[in-house]
Motif scaffolding. Structure first.
Motif, PDB file in Angstrom:
ATOM      1  N   GLY A   1       0.822  -1.210   0.000  1.00 41.32           N
ATOM      2  CA  GLY A   1       0.000   0.000   0.000  1.00 41.32           C
ATOM      3  C   GLY A   1       0.855   1.259   0.000  1.00 41.32           C
TER       4      GLY A   1
ATOM      5  N   GLY B   1      -0.802   3.415  -2.395  1.00 40.40           N
ATOM      6  CA  GLY B   1      -1.152   3.903  -3.718  1.00 40.40           C
ATOM      7  C   GLY B   1      -0.669   5.313  -3.941  1.00 40.40           C
TER       8      GLY B   1
ATOM      9  N   ASP C   1      -5.581   3.410  -5.906  1.00 42.24           N
ATOM     10  CA  ASP C   1      -5.612   2.826  -4.563  1.00 42.24           C
ATOM     11  C   ASP C   1      -5.266   1.344  -4.661  1.00 42.24           C
ATOM     12  OD1 ASP C   1      -6.029   2.209  -1.942  1.00 42.24           O
ATOM     13  OD2 ASP C   1      -8.036   3.079  -1.819  1.00 42.24           O
ATOM     14  N   THR C   2      -4.260   0.928  -3.906  1.00 43.05           N
ATOM     15  CA  THR C   2      -3.797  -0.461  -4.020  1.00 43.05           C
ATOM     16  C   THR C   2      -4.183  -1.338  -2.837  1.00 43.05           C
ATOM     17  OG1 THR C   2      -1.657   0.158  -3.058  1.00 43.05           O
ATOM     18  CG2 THR C   2      -1.839   0.197  -5.471  1.00 43.05           C
ATOM     19  N   TYR C   3      -4.812  -0.758  -1.789  1.00 41.29           N
ATOM     20  CA  TYR C   3      -5.151  -1.573  -0.616  1.00 41.29           C
ATOM     21  C   TYR C   3      -6.632  -1.430  -0.281  1.00 41.29           C
ATOM     22  CZ  TYR C   3      -5.029  -3.694   3.997  1.00 41.29           C
ATOM     23  OH  TYR C   3      -5.263  -4.516   5.067  1.00 41.29           O
TER      24      TYR C   3
ATOM     25  N   PHE D   1      -9.161  -4.666  -6.133  1.00 40.39           N
ATOM     26  CA  PHE D   1      -8.038  -3.738  -6.041  1.00 40.39           C
ATOM     27  C   PHE D   1      -6.806  -4.335  -6.698  1.00 40.39           C
ATOM     28  CE2 PHE D   1     -10.907  -1.852  -3.183  1.00 40.39           C
ATOM     29  CZ  PHE D   1     -10.471  -0.569  -2.900  1.00 40.39           C
ATOM     30  N   PRO D   2      -5.914  -3.440  -7.193  1.00 37.17           N
ATOM     31  CA  PRO D   2      -5.913  -1.979  -7.209  1.00 37.17           C
ATOM     32  C   PRO D   2      -7.104  -1.390  -7.958  1.00 37.17           C
ATOM     33  CG  PRO D   2      -3.717  -2.801  -7.682  1.00 37.17           C
ATOM     34  CD  PRO D   2      -4.650  -3.979  -7.757  1.00 37.17           C
TER      35      PRO D   2
ATOM     36  N   ARG E   1       0.263  -3.410 -10.277  1.00 39.02           N
ATOM     37  CA  ARG E   1       1.451  -3.705  -9.466  1.00 39.02           C
ATOM     38  C   ARG E   1       2.363  -4.739 -10.126  1.00 39.02           C
ATOM     39  NH1 ARG E   1       1.854  -6.150  -5.198  1.00 39.02           N
ATOM     40  NH2 ARG E   1       3.612  -4.989  -4.290  1.00 39.02           N
TER      41      ARG E   1
END
Length: 359
Positions: free
Chosen positions: A127, A129, A159-161, A183-184, A216
């Motif tokens: 996380g 992002g 947003d990655t989390y 996600f992301p 990612r």
């Protein structure tokens, strides 16, 4: 021995037919083409784009620094590397940002962002992002992907989390697949300074739209484009290595003021990632407008979205000075004493009238 060759006859005849104005136009066109800033037609219709170097950034990252003369300013843990600008390293509790120092007064524009997110964390253990900004204020650190909360302008979040999903799991509550987001995730938000970004719900209450974006640890380039034309906001991505734009968000009726700043920021918490920006390229888009559109597309002074009611900003009351506070207390006491005296007088008169009735 160098020999000067005289112009041939056809060149002399052709040169005589060109006026001075035509020659200057040709030279200007050659100069533009040679500098890479010439117009390029995009899409259908009469739409051309012009690269705006004062709002763009690419290798070797000249004009980046902390001085007032730099076009781009770094903040926090952001660092300039040879191949990229690292907003945050793959370490806990870091935040960094990169902000353009020149306000943008373009009416229609397109921002292309070349970025990379990668790290050692496995699935859902990374996380948080990064964000791309077009806002009134710049260089203001805060909790929203490294930028201030209650910002004024546009924010686009990678947003990655999944905070909301993980909180539901921690509370042993079932997470409904009907509202689940993978996600992301890319989302967008327009704010007039009255809204807070809801971290616990990953910005869901205030998002204009969004889409899944698996970005990612990819071995090819990833791009994001933000296009703002005729009050129409479009966000597309190229994350499949196919060099093709794929639609993500499309929102009509978005009203953004001119004179705001472009920037990008990132933050890590207990989980982390490398968040790198390779380039930012802003293009001015020239589009034709009808007289009716000219009337409708007048400049605005506060961000808004048609058919979406944002709370109105209320200016906080200024704190009272010592003199003002003293006067308020003083006159309150005077009024209280005056009211007591009047009460006593009226009570005495009432008693006198009562005695006279018994005689």
């Amino acid at each position: 021995m160098a020999v000067a060759l005289a112009p041939s006859g056809w060149w002399r005849r052709w040169r005589r037919r060109l006026s001075a104005r035509e020659v200057s136009r040709m030279l200007l066109l050659l100069l533009l083409l040679g500098s890479g800033q010439g117009p390029r037609q995009v899409g259908a219709g009469q739409t051309f784009e012009y690269l705006k170097r004062e709002h763009s950034l690419s290798k070797p990252y000249q004009g980046v620094g902390t001085s007032s003369s730099s076009l781009w300013n770094l903040m926090g843990n952001a660092m300039v590397m040879t191949q990229y600008i690292r907003l945050t390293p793959d370490m806990q509790s870091k935040q960094g940002a990169l902000w353009n120092r020149v306000p943008c007064f373009l009416r229609d524009w397109e921002l292309q962002v070349h970025f990379r997110i990668h790290g050692q964390g496995k699935k859902n253990l990374h996380g948080d992002g990064l964000a791309i900004w077009y806002t009134k204020d710049r260089m203001q650190p805060g909790p929203v992907f490294g930028n201030m909360d209650k910002f004024v302008g546009l924010g686009v979040f990678v947003d990655t989390y999944p905070n909301e999903e993980k909180q539901q799991e921690a509370q042993k509550r079932r997470y409904s697949p009907g509202v689940q987001r993978v996600f992301p995730y890319i989302s967008a938000m327009v704010n007039n300074g009255s809204l807070s970004y809801d971290h616990e719900r990953d910005g869901r209450p205030t998002e204009l739209g969004g889409c899944t974006a698996i970005v990612r640890n990819l071995h090819y380039d990833t791009f994001l484009v933000i296009r703002y034309v005729k009050r129409h906001l479009t966000i597309m991505m190229d994350i499949d290595g196919k060099h093709e734009w794929r639609d993500c968000i499309e929102v009509p009726g978005v009203r953004l003021p001119r004179g705001y700043y472009f920037g990008t920021s990132s933050i890590t918490g207990d989980l982390s990632d490398n968040h790198d920006v390779i380039s930012l390229k802003l293009f001015e888009l020239t589009v034709e407008r009808t007289p009716e559109e000219e009337k409708l597309h007048r400049d605005v002074f506060l961000p808004s979205v048609d058919n979406m009611k944002l709370p109105q900003m209320t200016a906080p009351l200024p704190p009272l000075s010592g003199l003002a506070l003293f006067l308020i207390v003083f006159f309150s006491l005077v009024f209280s004493v005056f009211a007591i005296v009047i009460g006593i007088i009226l009570y005495n008169k009432w008693q006198d009238q009562s005695r006279k009735r018994f005689y």
